[in-house]
Design an enzyme around this catalytic site. Structure first.
Site, mmCIF file in Angstrom:
data_model
loop_
_atom_site.group_PDB
_atom_site.id
_atom_site.type_symbol
_atom_site.label_atom_id
_atom_site.label_comp_id
_atom_site.label_asym_id
_atom_site.label_seq_id
_atom_site.Cartn_x
_atom_site.Cartn_y
_atom_site.Cartn_z
ATOM 1 C CD GLU A 286 63.159 11.436 -40.244
ATOM 2 O OE1 GLU A 286 63.407 10.365 -39.652
ATOM 3 O OE2 GLU A 286 64.033 12.091 -40.842
ATOM 4 N NE ARG A 290 63.790 9.166 -37.133
ATOM 5 C CZ ARG A 290 64.491 10.035 -36.422
ATOM 6 N NH1 ARG A 290 64.511 9.951 -35.103
ATOM 7 N NH2 ARG A 290 65.163 11.013 -37.014
ATOM 8 C CG ASP A 356 70.025 11.265 -47.181
ATOM 9 O OD1 ASP A 356 68.891 11.726 -47.382
ATOM 10 O OD2 ASP A 356 70.438 10.965 -46.048
ATOM 11 C CD GLU A 492 73.861 9.577 -41.378
ATOM 12 O OE1 GLU A 492 72.622 9.505 -41.290
ATOM 13 O OE2 GLU A 492 74.573 10.166 -40.523
#
Length: 592
Positions: A286, A290, A356, A492
């Site tokens: 993350e 980010r 994913d 998404e």
């Protein structure tokens, strides 16, 4: 007869004189005292003391060498950064400085940060070095780099008017204090200048996105400035990394939306307050997508070297994963043992949480690298074939195509909202020359992701959907369990809508995105500022706000909606940029 008289009493003072010595305030006595104490120590005690002195001297020498190496590395990185150039350098010049300082807003008091927990991949622990010298060295390196960046084309920038998305403005006289040099943006490339010359005006739907962003930003600015995430209901904040996560995630969104004042406020915070010398546990994945992604994207869009200096680096692991055993026709398990480097939890395959981004990055790394890494393309094509073979199914009664999960040979009709990244990825691959059947699958899955919104009473998708496989007219295609009916303002679906509209021109995808924005405004907007995730997408009267605005709502969801509603194909062209999994655009590198 009288006694004899007593002997006479003699009073005297004895003075000892040492020839050749004078009074020194007791220093000589102290020296003799210390030496006497040293001689009184045992041989073992004296050995220990001497050993400790040697250790201290050795550490001092090593520290000096380390400091010298860091200074050299900072200079070399600054020089290397000036030489790196993407295929299409920064697109837009930097905005003007804002007048307001959100840290000085009257009536706001500091709030105590709250400990924040969430599930995710293993954490990376960042330890802060002792003392302040490193921070001082970083500040000096930053000032040197800024001086170099300003000197490169400062004279030309002063002759010409600065511009914001093509609107030229002449530099104002007397706006800077005497003797203070104004910060100048990096010079845009010829391609960027051409884009700026004909900026498309914002249409009504784009203006609605800007309004939503400003409302969300106002809440963050008032109640959570400089903190990770806004809690809009309690008008407070929560911390995850303690690095201003929402602010950094939203930098490039503000740039794209043309919010120059807000961007400059955030830029000032990054310049003065963003420090990585923190003793905290962070989620490596993350923090990479980010924080690193946000800073690099802001650098490439604005050309402001400040953002490049603040960025970290990420390790590449795709070569290692390519050779691992345990795959199923290109599908990979979710976990890798960090000690052995091998897959664990074999036999479990999903495109949802924790897996994913692997499939997304196979394609995007291949595109960004100039389509030279054949291994990445082969792994991606094999994975798409594996999805078709093992994970695709159709629901009843509408026969929606969806992506399920496989658990040791047993198929589950469960699909995370996260899987809705896949239609956009498939469409992007088809745009870059991959088989046309990828686009057909992308359109079918896009319909399914839209129905995950459409079939809910609030018009917002649940976090997880289960699809009905039985022939009955009583049940809908999309079924939701009580534990899965929350909505986290995820991006998404609108991400894939952006890709499908940009690559097909079918305006139904814009209309679907407009419906979703309307539902966000109806059920998640908080009047005092900000948006909140909700706990129940099936109850429009009581959606149960969760008092949390994820950073990706500003960094991804609203950004993709704004781009979806744009009819300008040159606004972050898919032939020029790739978006990382946190929607931060990075330039495609041309073959050397």
């Amino acid at each position: 007869m009288y006694p004899p008289p007593a002997p006479a009493r003699r009073d005297f003072i004895s003075v000892t004189l040492s020839p050749g010595r004078s009074y020194d305030g007791g220093q000589g006595l102290r020296r003799r005292s210390c030496w006497r104490k040293w001689k009184q120590l045992s041989r073992l005690q004296r050995t220990v003391v001497l050993f400790l002195l040697v250790v201290v001297m050795l550490f001092g020498l090593l520290s000096y060498v380390h400091v010298a190496d860091e200074w050299t590395a900072v200079d070399s990185r600054s020089a290397a950064a000036g030489q790196m150039r993407p295929a299409n350098p920064p697109v837009l010049p930097a905005p003007q400085k804002a007048a307001e300082n959100p840290e000085a807003v009257a009536g706001l008091s500091p709030q105590k940060p709250q400990r924040h927990f969430r599930r995710g991949p293993p954490n990376l622990q960042i330890r802060a070095p002792d003392g302040d010298p490193q921070e001082r060295r970083q500040d000096r390196a930053q000032r040197r780099a800024e001086v170099v960046g300003e000197a490169g084309w400062g004279a030309e920038a002063q002759r010409d008017g600065l511009s914001w998305r093509g609107a030229g403005t002449k530099p104002q006289q007397g706006t800077e204090p005497p003797g203070k040099k104004a910060e100048l943006p990096a010079r845009p490339s010829p391609k960027a200048a051409r884009i700026q010359a004909n900026p498309a005006p914002q249409n009504e739907r784009q203006k609605a996105v800007v309004d939503a962003f400003l409302h969300a930003w106002a809440g963050y600015r008032k109640f959570a400035w400089g903190h990770d995430e806004l809690k809009p209901l309690t008008r407070s904040f929560s911390e995850w990394f303690g690095l201003g996560l929402t602010l950094i995630d939203a930098l490039d969104t503000m740039w794209i939306l043309g919010l120059k004042k807000e961007f400059q406020e955030a830029r000032n915070w990054v310049s003065k307050r963003l420090l990585f010398q923190k003793d905290v546990d962070v989620n490596l994945f993350e923090s990479t997508i980010r924080i690193l992604g946000g800073l690099l994207s802001a650098f490439h869009l604005s050309g402001d070297i400040l953002f490049l200096k603040k960025a970290e680096a990420a390790e590449e692991v795709t070569r290692r994963v390519h050779a691992l055993h345990g795959k199923l026709d290109g599908l990979v398990p979710m976990f890798i043992n960090t000690n052995s480097g091998s897959f664990t939890h074999l036999g479990v395959f999903t495109l949802g949480a924790r897996a994913d981004s692997y499939y997304e990055y196979l394609l995007k790394q291949w595109i960004q690298g100039g389509k030279k890494e054949r291994q990445l393309l082969e792994d991606y094509l094999e994975a798409v074939d594996g999805i078709r073979k093992h994970l695709l199914a159709r629901s009843e009664p509408r026969k929606l195509t969806f992506v399920g999960e496989l658990n040791h040979g047993r198929f589950s009709a469960k699909m995370d909202h996260l899987v809705c990244f896949l239609p956009g990825t498939l469409a992007l691959g088809a745009h870059h020359g991959l088989p046309a059947e990828h686009m057909e699958l992308a359109q079918a899955l896009m319909d399914t992701c839209y129905q995950m919104y459409r079939q809910m009473e609030t018009g917002l998708s649940p976090e997880i959907a289960h699809f009905n496989l039985h022939h009955t007219k009583i049940l809908k295609d999309v079924q939701v369990k009580a534990a899965d009916r929350h909505n986290l303002l995820r991006p998404e679906t609108v991400e894939s809508l952006f890709y499908l509209y940009r690559l097909t021109g079918d305006r139904k995808y814009q209309d679907w995105g407009w419906e979703i924005l309307h539902s966000f405004n109806t059920y998640t907007r908080v009047p005092s500022g900000g948006y909140s995730s909700i706990s129940n997408v099936q109850d429009p009267r009581h959606p149960q706000p969760r008092d949390k605005m994820e950073s990706f709502f500003l960094g991804e969801t609203l950004k993709y909606l704004y781009l979806l509603f744009s009819d300008d194909p040159d606004l972050l062209s898919l032939d020029t940029y790739v978006f990382n999994t946190e929607a931060h655009p990075l330039p495609i590198w041309a073959p050397s």
